[in-house]
Every structure is written in structure tokens, then in C-alpha cells.
Design an enzyme around this catalytic site. Sequence first.
Site, PDB file in Angstrom:
ATOM      1  N   LYS A  28      73.397  23.899 -93.743  1.00 51.58           N
ATOM      2  CA  LYS A  28      74.569  24.720 -94.061  1.00 51.58           C
ATOM      3  C   LYS A  28      74.566  25.097 -95.535  1.00 51.58           C
ATOM      4  CE  LYS A  28      76.836  21.274 -92.559  1.00 51.58           C
ATOM      5  NZ  LYS A  28      77.853  20.272 -92.163  1.00 51.58           N
TER       6      LYS A  28
ATOM      7  N   THR B 215      88.773  25.075 -98.326  1.00 53.00           N
ATOM      8  CA  THR B 215      89.073  24.372 -97.081  1.00 53.00           C
ATOM      9  C   THR B 215      88.532  22.940 -97.090  1.00 53.00           C
ATOM     10  OG1 THR B 215      87.081  25.380 -96.140  1.00 53.00           O
ATOM     11  CG2 THR B 215      89.183  26.442 -95.678  1.00 53.00           C
TER      12      THR B 215
ATOM     13  N   GLY C  27      87.210  19.874 -94.268  1.00 53.08           N
ATOM     14  CA  GLY C  27      86.856  19.575 -92.887  1.00 53.08           C
ATOM     15  C   GLY C  27      86.010  20.618 -92.193  1.00 53.08           C
ATOM     16  N   THR C  28      85.432  21.547 -92.953  1.00 50.48           N
ATOM     17  CA  THR C  28      84.627  22.601 -92.314  1.00 50.48           C
ATOM     18  C   THR C  28      83.374  22.033 -91.650  1.00 50.48           C
ATOM     19  OG1 THR C  28      83.604  23.049 -94.462  1.00 50.48           O
ATOM     20  CG2 THR C  28      85.424  24.475 -93.804  1.00 50.48           C
ATOM     21  N   GLY C  29      82.717  21.077 -92.309  1.00 51.35           N
ATOM     22  CA  GLY C  29      81.508  20.507 -91.726  1.00 51.35           C
ATOM     23  C   GLY C  29      81.781  19.757 -90.436  1.00 51.35           C
ATOM     24  N   CYS C  30      82.878  18.991 -90.429  1.00 45.13           N
ATOM     25  CA  CYS C  30      83.262  18.261 -89.220  1.00 45.13           C
ATOM     26  C   CYS C  30      83.538  19.234 -88.076  1.00 45.13           C
ATOM     27  CB  CYS C  30      84.513  17.415 -89.479  1.00 45.13           C
ATOM     28  SG  CYS C  30      84.358  16.211 -90.809  1.00 45.13           S
TER      29      CYS C  30
END
Length: 280
Positions: free
Chosen positions: A183, A229, A231-234
Site C-alpha cells: 500500500k 483518516t 484505520g484505513t489499513g484495517c
Amino acid sequence: MITRKKLPVALTIAGADSGGGAGIQADLKTFAALGVHGTSAIACLTAQNPKRVLAIEPCSPKMLRQQIVAVFEELKPAAVKTGMLFSAENVSVVTEFFKNSRSRTQAPELIVDPIFVSTSGAKLLAPKAIKILKEKLLPLATLVTPNLSEAEVLIGGKILSVEQMRAAAKKIHSQFGCAVLLKGGHLHRPRRSGFDRAGGKIPAEAADIFFDGKTELLLTAPFVAGIRTHGTGCTYSAAICAALALGHDLPDAVRIGKDFITAAISNSYRIGSHFALGNF
């Protein structure tokens, strides 16, 4: 007579976020949004909000294993994702469970989101745990989903451009044997002049690289200005996990995950002085 639909099951093994924006909470919201029944095994408790992590307390290895066993006994998941595991002991518990389950029955798809550091900078995986994750857990994974800093730990070098992301994804696949979604959302964020960290001119897009040994995908989406933001990876890895549980193949699941997180960022809403992902 009412005919009730049957939902596939997905499991998240991760930390609980008291602020509700990441971890188990984000994963379960994502599973529900995509039509999958979400189950969970909590690896650690965190006292956190979008600004900082105040405290972390790992679950005991015995209790973590019992949670996983309880889910598999009656609600066998079609796909599993790991997030924040925190301790070496808990990484070992997850590794041993999936190593043994593969020898007994058909194992579910396993996504490893190698969470080393929080958005706010708190360390979320002990040094000994990183070693076990690299040597034992990643070889069991279907897919690993590192961000740039995590990928740099995995390869032992810097990643400064999209071309270096491509090379890094191939190196991770070669080293650990699993597919890779690298990512690159943070690649250009520090520079607003239209140049990447290596000094090359870049478009205003968030670029990710997927590589599974055969298929390479460049997944891009426009940056959404003015939003920071949490928590995007989760959420991204949970969406991929849900898509796998629904029966999509891995490249399609990755595309579904990219579309979902892009929409979630675009539909972010305000909570206090912070943003939360939308699309749920």
C-alpha cells in the site's frame, strides 16, 4: 415458510480499538457492510483514540487460542485476517494454530496485515514478534498487506517510488512465498509539490501494488484532500478478507478492497475534531 439466506463467515484476529476507528471494530463493520458474518478473536486491548494510544494490554496466549478454537468449532470461517497481534507469544499462537489446521483440513484463506506502528506512532508489534511473523507466519499466508514502512522492515531497505514498490512486492513474494499488496498511500503525502520521495514527478493518486507471482496490478485512486483518516489499513484488509469469504479470487478481492477503502475515505465523516471512515 421463510427461506433465510446463509452468509459466509470471516474471522478477524486483532486488537480492540476503544475509539472505534480501527482494529476489531473496523473489521467487523467492514464485514457487515459487505454481507459477511464477522467473528473475532481479540489479541489485545488498547486504550486509544484517533490522536494517540494510551495503553496496550495483550490477551493471554491461552485465551487467544481458545477464542480461535471456539470460532472454528461451530462457525468455520472461509477467510481470516490478522491485524495487531502485539506480542511474540500471540504471533506464535496464531502461527501454530494455522500450521496445524493446514495439516488436518482445508485451511481458510489467511490475510496478514503486519501492523508494526499505529497512525499516531505507537509501536504495536514487539521486536521478537516481528521475527516470528517473518519466519513463521508469513509463509502460511495467502496475502500480506504492508504499508510502505512495514514493507521497508520486511525487505530491509527504503522504498521511494512506485517502481521501487514494484521491486519490493516481488522481493517480499520471493522471500515469504505469499502474495503481496503493498500500500503506497503514504508515498507522496509528505510532499505537496507533485514529486515523490525520490524526486520524481507523480500524479495526485494513491498507488498500491499487488503481486502474486503471476499477476501484477497497479491500483490507483485520487487523493482526497483535507482528510486524515484512522484505520484505513484495517478496513482495506478486512474488505479483501470479506471478498475472499464471498468466493472471489484473490486479484478480484484486492480490487474490491481498493474500491471499498476508496469509497470509505471519500465518505468520511466528522467525529469531534477527527475524521472516521464512512461507507458502512
